[in-house]
Design an enzyme around this catalytic site. Sequence first.
Site, short mmCIF file in Angstrom:
data_model
loop_
_atom_site.label_atom_id
_atom_site.label_comp_id
_atom_site.label_asym_id
_atom_site.label_seq_id
_atom_site.Cartn_x
_atom_site.Cartn_y
_atom_site.Cartn_z
N ASN A 26 77.79 -14.32 -14.08
CA ASN A 26 78.18 -14.42 -15.58
C ASN A 26 79.53 -13.92 -15.93
OD1 ASN A 26 78.15 -13.27 -18.10
ND2 ASN A 26 76.03 -12.61 -18.20
N GLU A 175 63.63 -17.37 -15.25
CA GLU A 175 64.39 -16.84 -16.34
C GLU A 175 64.03 -17.31 -17.70
OE1 GLU A 175 67.64 -14.97 -15.70
OE2 GLU A 175 66.89 -14.65 -13.66
N HIS A 251 72.69 -19.88 -16.74
CA HIS A 251 71.44 -20.52 -17.22
C HIS A 251 71.76 -21.80 -17.71
CE1 HIS A 251 70.12 -16.21 -18.17
NE2 HIS A 251 69.44 -16.36 -17.03
N ASP A 253 71.13 -22.93 -20.42
CA ASP A 253 71.74 -22.77 -22.06
C ASP A 253 72.92 -22.49 -22.31
OD1 ASP A 253 71.53 -19.99 -21.51
OD2 ASP A 253 70.03 -19.63 -22.96
N CYS A 372 71.14 -17.20 -26.41
CA CYS A 372 70.53 -16.13 -25.57
C CYS A 372 69.85 -15.37 -26.56
CB CYS A 372 71.62 -15.52 -25.03
SG CYS A 372 72.63 -16.35 -24.04
O1 SUG Z 1 71.17 -12.10 -18.04
N1 SUG Z 1 73.92 -10.56 -19.54
C1 SUG Z 1 72.76 -11.16 -19.44
C2 SUG Z 1 73.04 -12.43 -20.61
C3 SUG Z 1 71.91 -13.39 -20.69
C4 SUG Z 1 72.35 -14.45 -21.48
N2 SUG Z 1 70.97 -15.28 -21.73
C5 SUG Z 1 70.92 -16.51 -21.99
N3 SUG Z 1 71.87 -17.29 -21.20
N4 SUG Z 1 69.83 -17.11 -22.28
C6 SUG Z 1 72.26 -11.93 -18.07
O2 SUG Z 1 73.45 -12.22 -17.30
C7 SUG Z 1 74.99 -8.23 -18.59
C8 SUG Z 1 74.64 -6.77 -18.57
C9 SUG Z 1 75.76 -6.01 -18.07
O3 SUG Z 1 76.64 -6.32 -17.29
O4 SUG Z 1 75.79 -4.77 -18.55
C10 SUG Z 1 73.61 -9.29 -18.55
O5 SUG Z 1 72.64 -8.95 -18.42
#
Ligand code: SUG
Length: 447
Positions: A26, A175, A251, A253, A372
């Site tokens: 991410n 997820e 993801h 999305d 999200c």
């Molecule tokens: O799972 N970020 C989440 C973001 C989720 C986004 N959701 C969707 N796309 N539906 C993840 O990667 C980062 C937490 C941190 O680095 O402190 C985090 O968990």
Amino acid sequence: MRNAREYNFDGLVGPSHNYAGLSFGNVASFSNVRSASNPRLAALQGLTKMRDLAARGFAQAVMPPQARPNFRLLRSLGFSGTDADVLAQAWREAPVILSCAWSAAPMWTANAATVSPSADTRDGRVHFTAANLNNKLHRSEEHAQATRTLRAIFRNHDHFVVHDPLPSTPAFGDEGAANHTRFAANHGAAGVEFFVYGRVEFDPSAPFPKKYPARQTLEASQAVARLHGLDPARTVFAAQNPDVIDQGVFHNDVIAVGNGNVLFYHEEAFADEASTIDALRRSVAGVGADFVPVRVAGAMVPVADAVASYLFNSQLLTKTDGKMALLVPHECRENAAVSAYLAGLVASGGPIDELLEFDLRQSMRNGGGPACLRLRVALTDDQAASMHQGVIMTEALYAQLVGWVERHYRDRVEPKDLADPQLALECTAALEALEGILGLPGLYDLS
Ligand code: SUG
């Protein structure tokens, strides 16, 4: 066809919102690691989105945050003594594990569960399966409170079933709704459920990403479809393009969003675009709707711009006139390619004729955009009347929650604060008060 509306359950950002760089794959989470966060602003940005959508007549509800820090996790990993000792030892010896215990990631409720409306399920009830989120330590225990919360809100067994999460093993990486959408003539009509996976556990010849993890497996998607009693003729499974996972599309999305009869997607989203679109077209025709793909070419918006702006992590909302509004984060306007594309999109005479833009920067810095932040739950009027009413967004609830955030949230959290026992006490006090505001006593196990 029954009268139904789609409720968006937005995650209320928790008081320990922080940037810990916990999500390999991410891009935003990794880029903002260890920078200071502003939990108060994050929560207020989210509440503004909820209030504005409710004010426009969309069905809107709130999903409460989870208790942090997760002392159970810390103690299970050998940190011991008083709560203050546990935090101090973890800070000294394993700061990454400490941040996992403080993660505010449950705010992204698209990952809380997969939801199948009653028009799609064999027993005519709404089915939920809390996602095991087993790919990341900091998200891997969210399912316990997510299940508890869903069971507290959707208590009526005549209408709702909340399944336990899938086995927490790589074969069943799940997820939730981030990799799932549905197509139907309207929210109450029989629909086609669409599951997108990144990896196949039991077929080593299936393509998979080389750099970043694929979090969702085909086996998990199939298990959820079975549990929910979906009709195979109205269920489509498609492989995500592993190359885009390697470009930060952790993801589906982040590269596609569906609503009604429309799929808004990037041409590189799927491993096999033509067969995926063809399968959807046939299946959606079977439920009496005309499938409308809105395809974005890489020449207009390169994948890197889609990931940076979160163009596809938008909410596609059906308005009362039947047209759709696309709710995008501010970052879309700041990206030249995306901004130019969007101007053309709303002027094109297609199904999407309005843009709504929100400042969600606190969430975006951790890789969480508008989509999200919300879990979609299509409910008939009867079902909506039988869920817990205290979570439905109204002007009065908005005002109460803003007051609550202002009372309980800090405006700055940096890595060292995660060792502060006072922050833990503040978080507990906030959640105790929240149980009262939402009318959900015993929502948390705060013992
Ligand atoms: O799972 N970020 C989440 C973001 C989720 C986004 N959701 C969707 N796309 N539906 C993840 O990667 C980062 C937490 C941190 O680095 O402190 C985090 O968990």
